[in-house]
Structures are given as C-alpha cells and as structure tokens.
Enzyme design. Structure first.
Site, PDB file in Angstrom:
ATOM      1  N   ALA A 140      29.944  -6.078  24.881  1.00 36.34           N
ATOM      2  CA  ALA A 140      29.062  -6.589  25.944  1.00 36.34           C
ATOM      3  C   ALA A 140      29.194  -8.107  26.023  1.00 36.34           C
ATOM      4  CB  ALA A 140      27.612  -6.208  25.653  1.00 36.34           C
ATOM      5  N   THR A 144      29.138 -14.275  31.602  1.00 31.34           N
ATOM      6  CA  THR A 144      29.377 -15.714  31.783  1.00 31.34           C
ATOM      7  C   THR A 144      28.285 -16.292  32.685  1.00 31.34           C
ATOM      8  OG1 THR A 144      30.815 -15.198  33.648  1.00 31.34           O
ATOM      9  CG2 THR A 144      31.909 -15.587  31.555  1.00 31.34           C
ATOM     10  N   GLY A 155      34.260  -3.042  32.639  1.00 32.27           N
ATOM     11  CA  GLY A 155      35.688  -2.889  32.938  1.00 32.27           C
ATOM     12  C   GLY A 155      36.526  -2.634  31.696  1.00 32.27           C
ATOM     13  N   ILE A 206      41.875 -10.696  32.238  1.00 35.61           N
ATOM     14  CA  ILE A 206      42.074  -9.258  32.414  1.00 35.61           C
ATOM     15  C   ILE A 206      41.495  -8.854  33.775  1.00 35.61           C
ATOM     16  CG2 ILE A 206      41.640  -6.979  31.377  1.00 35.61           C
ATOM     17  CD1 ILE A 206      43.218  -8.979  29.551  1.00 35.61           C
ATOM     18  N   TYR A 236      30.022 -20.269  26.992  1.00 37.80           N
ATOM     19  CA  TYR A 236      30.853 -19.084  26.710  1.00 37.80           C
ATOM     20  C   TYR A 236      31.881 -19.386  25.608  1.00 37.80           C
ATOM     21  CZ  TYR A 236      33.885 -15.056  27.997  1.00 37.80           C
ATOM     22  OH  TYR A 236      34.642 -13.903  28.009  1.00 37.80           O
ATOM     23  N   GLN A 296      32.807 -23.905  30.751  1.00 38.91           N
ATOM     24  CA  GLN A 296      32.344 -22.794  29.895  1.00 38.91           C
ATOM     25  C   GLN A 296      31.999 -23.257  28.481  1.00 38.91           C
ATOM     26  OE1 GLN A 296      35.251 -19.549  30.067  1.00 38.91           O
ATOM     27  NE2 GLN A 296      34.120 -18.645  31.765  1.00 38.91           N
TER      28      GLN A 296
HETATM   29  P1  NAP Z   1      32.214  -6.483  32.576  1.00 39.91           P
HETATM   30  O1  NAP Z   1      32.896  -5.441  33.361  1.00 39.91           O
HETATM   31  O2  NAP Z   1      31.221  -7.372  33.232  1.00 39.91           O
HETATM   32  O3  NAP Z   1      31.549  -5.778  31.321  1.00 39.91           O
HETATM   33  C1  NAP Z   1      30.619  -6.415  30.503  1.00 39.91           C
HETATM   34  C2  NAP Z   1      29.636  -5.389  30.055  1.00 39.91           C
HETATM   35  O4  NAP Z   1      28.632  -5.991  29.216  1.00 39.91           O
HETATM   36  C3  NAP Z   1      28.898  -4.774  31.232  1.00 39.91           C
HETATM   37  O5  NAP Z   1      28.795  -3.384  31.028  1.00 39.91           O
HETATM   38  C4  NAP Z   1      27.561  -5.442  31.141  1.00 39.91           C
HETATM   39  O6  NAP Z   1      26.507  -4.729  31.719  1.00 39.91           O
HETATM   40  C5  NAP Z   1      27.376  -5.536  29.649  1.00 39.91           C
HETATM   41  N1  NAP Z   1      26.297  -6.456  29.350  1.00 39.91           N
HETATM   42  C6  NAP Z   1      26.139  -7.727  29.791  1.00 39.91           C
HETATM   43  N2  NAP Z   1      24.992  -8.238  29.322  1.00 39.91           N
HETATM   44  C7  NAP Z   1      24.414  -7.268  28.575  1.00 39.91           C
HETATM   45  C8  NAP Z   1      23.213  -7.175  27.825  1.00 39.91           C
HETATM   46  N3  NAP Z   1      22.363  -8.213  27.713  1.00 39.91           N
HETATM   47  N4  NAP Z   1      22.920  -6.025  27.188  1.00 39.91           N
HETATM   48  C9  NAP Z   1      23.766  -4.971  27.268  1.00 39.91           C
HETATM   49  N5  NAP Z   1      24.909  -4.989  27.958  1.00 39.91           N
HETATM   50  C10 NAP Z   1      25.218  -6.127  28.607  1.00 39.91           C
HETATM   51  O7  NAP Z   1      33.254  -7.459  31.900  1.00 39.91           O
HETATM   52  P2  NAP Z   1      34.596  -7.165  31.122  1.00 39.91           P
HETATM   53  O8  NAP Z   1      35.620  -7.970  31.771  1.00 39.91           O
HETATM   54  O9  NAP Z   1      34.805  -5.723  30.901  1.00 39.91           O
HETATM   55  O10 NAP Z   1      34.264  -7.872  29.725  1.00 39.91           O
HETATM   56  C11 NAP Z   1      34.067  -7.157  28.512  1.00 39.91           C
HETATM   57  C12 NAP Z   1      34.144  -8.156  27.361  1.00 39.91           C
HETATM   58  O11 NAP Z   1      35.433  -8.760  27.345  1.00 39.91           O
HETATM   59  C13 NAP Z   1      33.130  -9.298  27.472  1.00 39.91           C
HETATM   60  O12 NAP Z   1      32.613  -9.591  26.203  1.00 39.91           O
HETATM   61  C14 NAP Z   1      33.970 -10.443  27.987  1.00 39.91           C
HETATM   62  O13 NAP Z   1      33.441 -11.690  27.600  1.00 39.91           O
HETATM   63  C15 NAP Z   1      35.299 -10.158  27.306  1.00 39.91           C
HETATM   64  N6  NAP Z   1      36.438 -10.765  27.986  1.00 39.91           N
HETATM   65  C16 NAP Z   1      36.768 -10.422  29.262  1.00 39.91           C
HETATM   66  C17 NAP Z   1      37.859 -11.022  29.851  1.00 39.91           C
HETATM   67  C18 NAP Z   1      38.323 -10.684  31.238  1.00 39.91           C
HETATM   68  O14 NAP Z   1      39.258 -11.320  31.701  1.00 39.91           O
HETATM   69  N7  NAP Z   1      37.753  -9.717  31.919  1.00 39.91           N
HETATM   70  C19 NAP Z   1      38.601 -11.963  29.145  1.00 39.91           C
HETATM   71  C20 NAP Z   1      38.235 -12.287  27.859  1.00 39.91           C
HETATM   72  C21 NAP Z   1      37.147 -11.670  27.285  1.00 39.91           C
HETATM   73  P3  NAP Z   1      26.040  -5.131  33.215  1.00 39.91           P
HETATM   74  O15 NAP Z   1      27.126  -4.647  34.106  1.00 39.91           O
HETATM   75  O16 NAP Z   1      24.765  -4.372  33.299  1.00 39.91           O
HETATM   76  O17 NAP Z   1      25.833  -6.604  33.258  1.00 39.91           O
END
Ligand code: NAP
Length: 246
Positions: free
Chosen positions: A89, A92, A14, A186, A153, A150
């Site tokens: 990447a 959680t 995302g 987000i 995390y 968490q």
């Molecule tokens: P997301 O849509 O789930 O994206 C996470 C990405 O990381 C996915 O493409 C996922 O692939 C990939 N990934 C997970 N495990 C992996 C692995 N072992 N090797 C390679 N790729 C891997 O989540 P997002 O919300 O965009 O989050 C992106 C980042 O922002 C993360 O680090 C998250 O902790 C951080 N974040 C998000 C939020 C929020 O509110 N959304 C808030 C604070 C921080 P798969 O789809 O194949 O699992």
C-alpha cells in the site's frame, strides 16, 4: 510452497493485483487489503473471481495501527497465520518542500512508512514463533535516488529500506527474510495520474525505453516469497529498466 498464507496490503491496486495473482499462481492463499471509501474491494473481488482467483479482501487503513490489528486478525481467522507479508500500500502527495503542507508530509509518511511498522508488527511474533516468514516491502526508485517534488515520498520509501535491513538482522535466525523491492516507473494509475507529458519525459530517462509492468514487479516478489529464497535477506532489488543503478 503450496498453501502458504499471504497478505498483500494495497492488494487491489495496480501492482498489488498482479502480486496477488502471482502468489496465488504459486499456490498461496492470498488476502488483498483495501481501503473503504476510496476503493471498491467487493467489485475487485468479483472481477478476480471471474478471472479464476479467490482472494480474501480484508478492509483496513494501513496508516492506522488499530485498524491493521483488526485487519490481520480477520485474515488469520479466515485463512490461518500469515506467512508472507507484502507491504505494497502506498500513495503520493507531491509538492516542492517550500510549498508542502504538514498534512501532505504526514499523510505520506503515515501511509507509506508508518504502515510498514503497523502491519509488520501484527505478524512478526507469529512468524518468529513458527520459525518462518517472508516480508517484502515495496519501496521505489525515488527512495534510492530522491525525486524533485517528493521529499515526503522519497523519505518514506528510503526509510522503508532502513526498516528492512534492521528487521532482516533481527529476524535472520528465525527463518524470516525481509527484503525491499524498488520499482522504477510502472504502468499503473499512480503513474497515469502524472499526465502524458511527464510520462513521455520519464520514459526518455529509462534506458529500456518503456514503463515497467506490474507483472515484472510481481515476478520478483514471488521469487523472494519462495521457500527456496531463505538466503536472500536485507536486499533491495531494483526493477527500474536501468534508470538508476545503486
Ligand atoms: P495504486 O494502484 O494506487 O495502489 C496503491 C494501493 O495502496 C491502492 O490499493 C490503495 O488504495 C492502497 N492504499 C493507499 N493508501 C492506503 C491506506 N491508507 N490504507 C490501505 N490501503 C491504502 O499504486 P501502485 O502503482 O500499484 O503502487 C503500489 C506500490 O508500489 C506503492 O507502494 C507505490 O508507492 C509503489 N511504487 C509504484 C510505482 C509505480 O510506478 N506505479 C513505482 C515505484 C513504487 P486506494 O486505491 O483506496 O487508495
């Protein structure tokens, strides 16, 4: 800034997708890493092509050091040396500590923290040799304030900023900046998975009164990635709608 090569891990996710688009919009050649078996990188790539973006899609598990070596090699063979790395990447596996399994702990530490070492280690020498680099680590507000359920995390995301500060000092004289971006909540699948009730309660705690957007994270990433941002290093930029002020 035109034509710099950028690798965004979790680039098909995302937040990652918007970061890839924003970097491409500023002239970068962008590779988005993804994980086979869970993601469908090819479909994502086709959708992006339909929207006018041409991204490389190296596959690789960022929790696995050898896999990241192969992934980085594939990007560099295709696009050239990586000049901008966004460690995005993440995952959680929530649960109270008194119920958390060793597997839940390990997979989050490996995916969210070890991954930062694994991928950055593959690119740091090239950046040092070329006297230029931008490394941006996507952490979380929960690494700054902690979050119930968490421990894994929060520890991984807090550790990420320790890594940022140490590497920023090691790399400062080499034209390499290292920064952390800490999003609040987000609107992505990661948050949608929490369910409507929890999201409503979360929004009540955000002074701005809404979830953030992936575009709002991407905007700061491109700011940090710019050639002109060479004096910003070791910083942790919060983007959380006023939820937590450090
Ligand atoms: P997301 O849509 O789930 O994206 C996470 C990405 O990381 C996915 O493409 C996922 O692939 C990939 N990934 C997970 N495990 C992996 C692995 N072992 N090797 C390679 N790729 C891997 O989540 P997002 O919300 O965009 O989050 C992106 C980042 O922002 C993360 O680090 C998250 O902790 C951080 N974040 C998000 C939020 C929020 O509110 N959304 C808030 C604070 C921080 P798969 O789809 O194949 O699992």
């Amino acid at each position: 800034m035109a034509n710099r090569v950028a690798l965004v891990t979790g680039g098909t996710g995302g937040i990652g997708t918007e970061i890839c688009k924003a970097l491409a919009n500023m002239g970068c050649r962008v590779a988005a890493s993804w994980l086979a078996g869970v993601d469908d990188g090819e479909t994502w790539q086709q959708n992006m092509q339909a929207a006018g973006y041409n991204f490389a899609i190296p596959e690789g598990n960022v929790a696995d050091f050898e896999a990241t070596a192969k992934m980085v090699k594939a990007v560099e063979e295709k696009l050239g040396p990586i000049e901008i790395l966004v460690n995005c990447a993440g995952m959680t596996k929530d649960g109270f500590l008194h119920k958390m399994s060793k597997e839940q702990w390990d997979i989050v530490i490996r995916t969210d923290l070890d991954s930062v070492f694994n991928v950055t280690r593959q690119v740091i020498n090239g950046m040092r040799d070329r006297n230029f680099g931008r490394i941006i680590n996507i952490s979380s507000v929960n690494g700054q304030k902690g979050q119930i359920g968490q421990t894994n995390y929060s520890a991984a995301k807090a550790g990420m900023h320790g890594f940022t500060m140490a590497l920023a000092q090691e790399s400062a004289r080499k034209g390499i900046t290292v920064n952390t971006v800490s999003p609040g909540y987000i609107a992505t699948n990661m948050v949608a998975a929490m369910g409507e009730k929890i999201i409503k309660d979360m929004i009540a705690q955000i002074p701005v009164g809404r979830l953030g957007t992936p575009e709002e994270i991407a905007r700061v990433v491109t700011f940090l990635a710019a050639d002109e941002s060479g004096f910003i290093t070791g910083a942790n930029i919060a983007i959380n709608g006023g939820m937590h002020m450090g």
